[in-house]
Design a protein around this motif. Structure first.
Motif, PDB file in Angstrom:
ATOM      1  N   TYR A   1       0.841  -1.204   0.000  1.00 19.01           N
ATOM      2  CA  TYR A   1       0.000   0.000   0.000  1.00 19.01           C
ATOM      3  C   TYR A   1       0.875   1.252   0.000  1.00 19.01           C
ATOM      4  N   TYR A   2       1.932   1.236   0.773  1.00 19.80           N
ATOM      5  CA  TYR A   2       2.836   2.384   0.826  1.00 19.80           C
ATOM      6  C   TYR A   2       3.412   2.677  -0.562  1.00 19.80           C
ATOM      7  N   GLY A   3       3.926   1.632  -1.234  1.00 16.50           N
ATOM      8  CA  GLY A   3       4.503   1.819  -2.560  1.00 16.50           C
ATOM      9  C   GLY A   3       3.483   2.321  -3.571  1.00 16.50           C
ATOM     10  N   TRP A   4       2.290   1.751  -3.492  1.00 18.13           N
ATOM     11  CA  TRP A   4       1.207   2.162  -4.408  1.00 18.13           C
ATOM     12  C   TRP A   4       0.832   3.620  -4.178  1.00 18.13           C
ATOM     13  N   GLU A   5       0.704   4.012  -2.922  1.00 18.97           N
ATOM     14  CA  GLU A   5       0.307   5.383  -2.586  1.00 18.97           C
ATOM     15  C   GLU A   5       1.414   6.375  -2.919  1.00 18.97           C
ATOM     16  N   LEU A   6       2.659   5.972  -2.716  1.00 15.26           N
ATOM     17  CA  LEU A   6       3.771   6.867  -3.052  1.00 15.26           C
ATOM     18  C   LEU A   6       3.771   7.162  -4.553  1.00 15.26           C
TER      19      LEU A   6
ATOM     20  N   THR B   1      12.096   4.253   5.435  1.00 19.64           N
ATOM     21  CA  THR B   1      12.385   4.623   6.817  1.00 19.64           C
ATOM     22  C   THR B   1      11.421   5.728   7.251  1.00 19.64           C
ATOM     23  N   ARG B   2      11.401   6.010   8.544  1.00 21.09           N
ATOM     24  CA  ARG B   2      10.561   7.095   9.032  1.00 21.09           C
ATOM     25  C   ARG B   2      11.076   8.441   8.523  1.00 21.09           C
ATOM     26  N   ASP B   3      12.396   8.595   8.460  1.00 19.16           N
ATOM     27  CA  ASP B   3      12.962   9.851   7.964  1.00 19.16           C
ATOM     28  C   ASP B   3      12.563  10.081   6.507  1.00 19.16           C
ATOM     29  N   PHE B   4      12.652   9.050   5.691  1.00 21.80           N
ATOM     30  CA  PHE B   4      12.230   9.147   4.291  1.00 21.80           C
ATOM     31  C   PHE B   4      10.766   9.565   4.215  1.00 21.80           C
ATOM     32  N   SER B   5       9.930   8.941   5.045  1.00 17.49           N
ATOM     33  CA  SER B   5       8.489   9.214   5.016  1.00 17.49           C
ATOM     34  C   SER B   5       8.182  10.654   5.401  1.00 17.49           C
ATOM     35  N   GLU B   6       8.898  11.171   6.380  1.00 14.83           N
ATOM     36  CA  GLU B   6       8.673  12.554   6.811  1.00 14.83           C
ATOM     37  C   GLU B   6       9.074  13.529   5.721  1.00 14.83           C
ATOM     38  N   ARG B   7      10.149  13.199   4.992  1.00 15.54           N
ATOM     39  CA  ARG B   7      10.578  14.075   3.895  1.00 15.54           C
ATOM     40  C   ARG B   7       9.592  14.036   2.727  1.00 15.54           C
ATOM     41  N   VAL B   8       9.023  12.866   2.471  1.00  7.87           N
ATOM     42  CA  VAL B   8       8.012  12.760   1.413  1.00  7.87           C
ATOM     43  C   VAL B   8       6.785  13.575   1.787  1.00  7.87           C
ATOM     44  N   ASP B   9       6.340  13.477   3.030  1.00  4.62           N
ATOM     45  CA  ASP B   9       5.182  14.258   3.479  1.00  4.62           C
ATOM     46  C   ASP B   9       5.419  15.750   3.302  1.00  4.62           C
ATOM     47  N   ALA B  10       6.627  16.196   3.643  1.00  2.17           N
ATOM     48  CA  ALA B  10       6.946  17.621   3.514  1.00  2.17           C
ATOM     49  C   ALA B  10       6.976  18.042   2.051  1.00  2.17           C
TER      50      ALA B  10
ATOM     51  N   SER C   1       4.179   9.360   7.031  1.00  5.63           N
ATOM     52  CA  SER C   1       4.743   9.164   8.369  1.00  5.63           C
ATOM     53  C   SER C   1       3.888   8.193   9.170  1.00  5.63           C
ATOM     54  N   ARG C   2       2.568   8.306   9.023  1.00  3.47           N
ATOM     55  CA  ARG C   2       1.682   7.374   9.728  1.00  3.47           C
ATOM     56  C   ARG C   2       1.778   5.972   9.142  1.00  3.47           C
ATOM     57  N   LEU C   3       1.851   5.898   7.811  1.00  7.53           N
ATOM     58  CA  LEU C   3       1.974   4.593   7.164  1.00  7.53           C
ATOM     59  C   LEU C   3       3.285   3.903   7.541  1.00  7.53           C
ATOM     60  N   ALA C   4       4.329   4.692   7.786  1.00  2.06           N
ATOM     61  CA  ALA C   4       5.641   4.113   8.082  1.00  2.06           C
ATOM     62  C   ALA C   4       5.578   3.199   9.297  1.00  2.06           C
ATOM     63  N   GLY C   5       4.812   3.605  10.321  1.00  3.06           N
ATOM     64  CA  GLY C   5       4.696   2.768  11.504  1.00  3.06           C
ATOM     65  C   GLY C   5       4.117   1.406  11.181  1.00  3.06           C
ATOM     66  N   LEU C   6       3.065   1.372  10.360  1.00  5.34           N
ATOM     67  CA  LEU C   6       2.446   0.102   9.965  1.00  5.34           C
ATOM     68  C   LEU C   6       3.404  -0.740   9.127  1.00  5.34           C
ATOM     69  N   VAL C   7       4.090  -0.068   8.199  1.00  3.91           N
ATOM     70  CA  VAL C   7       5.010  -0.781   7.314  1.00  3.91           C
ATOM     71  C   VAL C   7       6.150  -1.411   8.113  1.00  3.91           C
ATOM     72  N   LEU C   8       6.737  -0.620   8.999  1.00  4.12           N
ATOM     73  CA  LEU C   8       7.882  -1.118   9.758  1.00  4.12           C
ATOM     74  C   LEU C   8       7.477  -2.236  10.707  1.00  4.12           C
ATOM     75  N   ARG C   9       6.317  -2.112  11.327  1.00  7.83           N
ATOM     76  CA  ARG C   9       5.863  -3.184  12.208  1.00  7.83           C
ATOM     77  C   ARG C   9       5.626  -4.470  11.424  1.00  7.83           C
ATOM     78  N   SER C  10       5.177  -4.333  10.175  1.00  4.62           N
ATOM     79  CA  SER C  10       4.922  -5.529   9.357  1.00  4.62           C
ATOM     80  C   SER C  10       6.205  -6.246   8.974  1.00  4.62           C
ATOM     81  N   GLN C  11       7.363  -5.590   9.147  1.00 10.07           N
ATOM     82  CA  GLN C  11       8.640  -6.221   8.824  1.00 10.07           C
ATOM     83  C   GLN C  11       9.150  -7.117   9.942  1.00 10.07           C
ATOM     84  N   LEU C  12       8.552  -7.001  11.119  1.00  5.72           N
ATOM     85  CA  LEU C  12       8.933  -7.877  12.215  1.00  5.72           C
ATOM     86  C   LEU C  12       8.523  -9.314  11.904  1.00  5.72           C
ATOM     87  N   PRO C  13       9.205 -10.313  12.467  1.00  3.31           N
ATOM     88  CA  PRO C  13       8.778 -11.698  12.245  1.00  3.31           C
ATOM     89  C   PRO C  13       7.314 -11.863  12.628  1.00  3.31           C
TER      90      PRO C  13
END
Length: 280
Positions: free
Chosen positions: A16-21, A57-66, A75-87
């Motif tokens: 979803y992140y890639g599609w939305e970006l 990364t979160r930094d990348f996401s914040e720069r895209v938002d700006a 930035s909000r999506l980043a949290g979901l994306v990063l959590r999904s990378q956990l086992p």
């Protein structure tokens, strides 16, 4: 013409992140390279994130938002994306950890994940030879954001003294990791105690464990082995774990004496970095 990967935005948070970006970038009339110039990265990186080959990364996401004026969407999506990378087996624990009001953990082998430096975490995660070490590392660092909240959970960690002596990542990494632990001494919501080797046998010999407490949810007891995590709200298990933890706290050094031991190990075992230009 470049072959543009067709993403299913419902497949995963990363898809979803890639599609939305890509959707937002094209809506602003920007090529990948143009957006890259605006947010100080390569167009190739933009393309890799849009096609899920790289985790944002979160930094990348914040720069895209700006850059795109998307009001914090990425930035909000980043949290979901990063959590999904956990086992997958760890994700339920991470979700509950993020909601906890009080965290009590005993760690026999390693520094607790929320207290790890990025270098230390990278060395730990690399031992399992994951396919995407960077994504897994970013996910672990994302977990630590709960400590930056206005009212974070009260976290109490008892570390076996062996944790201080195990040179994870090498001398420099350990020196900075122990320095990081000392920084937490002044943190209002975090307490660290060291269980000295002189304590001998103790209730934690069976292994590391964590108890999570909540304002509006039953307590949770968590342990893990090499392949998976185990989480339960069984009242008897919680009672037993709480009793063990109380014994471990009682046998551990005080917070002040623990800090002194950490500082001593850091100096004697890992030393200070050599001065620039010094000759061995």
């Amino acid at each position: 013409m470049a072959n543009i990967q067709s993403l299913d935005p419902s497949a995963s948070p990363l898809d979803y992140y890639g599609w939305e970006l890509r959707r937002q970038r094209e809506a602003h009339g920007l090529k990948q390279g143009q957006l890259g110039e605006i947010i100080f990265c390569t167009g190739s990186l933009i393309g890799q994130i849009e096609t899920t080959k790289k985790v944002p990364t979160r930094d990348f996401s914040e720069r895209v938002d700006a850059a795109l004026g998307t009001d914090g969407v990425f930035s909000r999506l980043a949290g979901l994306v990063l959590r999904s990378q956990l086992p997958p087996w760890f994700q339920p624990y991470a979700e509950m950890e993020a909601k906890a009001a009080y965290i009590s953990t005993y760690q026999a082998q390693l520094v607790y994940g929320l207290l790890q430096t990025e270098e230390y975490a990278r060395a730990v995660l690399a031992t399992s030879k994951p396919d995407d070490l960077d994504g897994l590392l970013a996910a672990r660092m994302e977990r630590q954001r709960i400590l930056e909240r206005e009212q974070p959970p009260l976290a109490w960690a008892v570390l076996d003294e062996a944790v201080l002596h195990r040179p994870v990542g090498g001398t420099d990494v350990m020196r900075r990791q122990l320095a990081r632990l000392l920084e937490f001494i002044t943190h209002r919501w975090i307490r660290i105690q060291v269980l000295p080797l002189s304590a001998g046998e103790h209730p934690g010999l069976a292994g590391s464990f964590t108890v999570l407490r909540f304002d509006d949810h039953p307590d949770i007891f968590y342990t893990e082995d090499m392949m998976s995590g185990h989480m339960t709200a069984n009242a008897e298990s919680i009672r037993e774990a709480s009793l063990h933890y109380a014994h471990l706290q009682a046998a551990a050094l005080s917070v002040g004496d623990s800090a002194a031991l950490i500082a001593c190990v850091m100096e004697e075992r890992y030393g200070d970095p050599p001065e620039q230009g010094a000759v061995a």
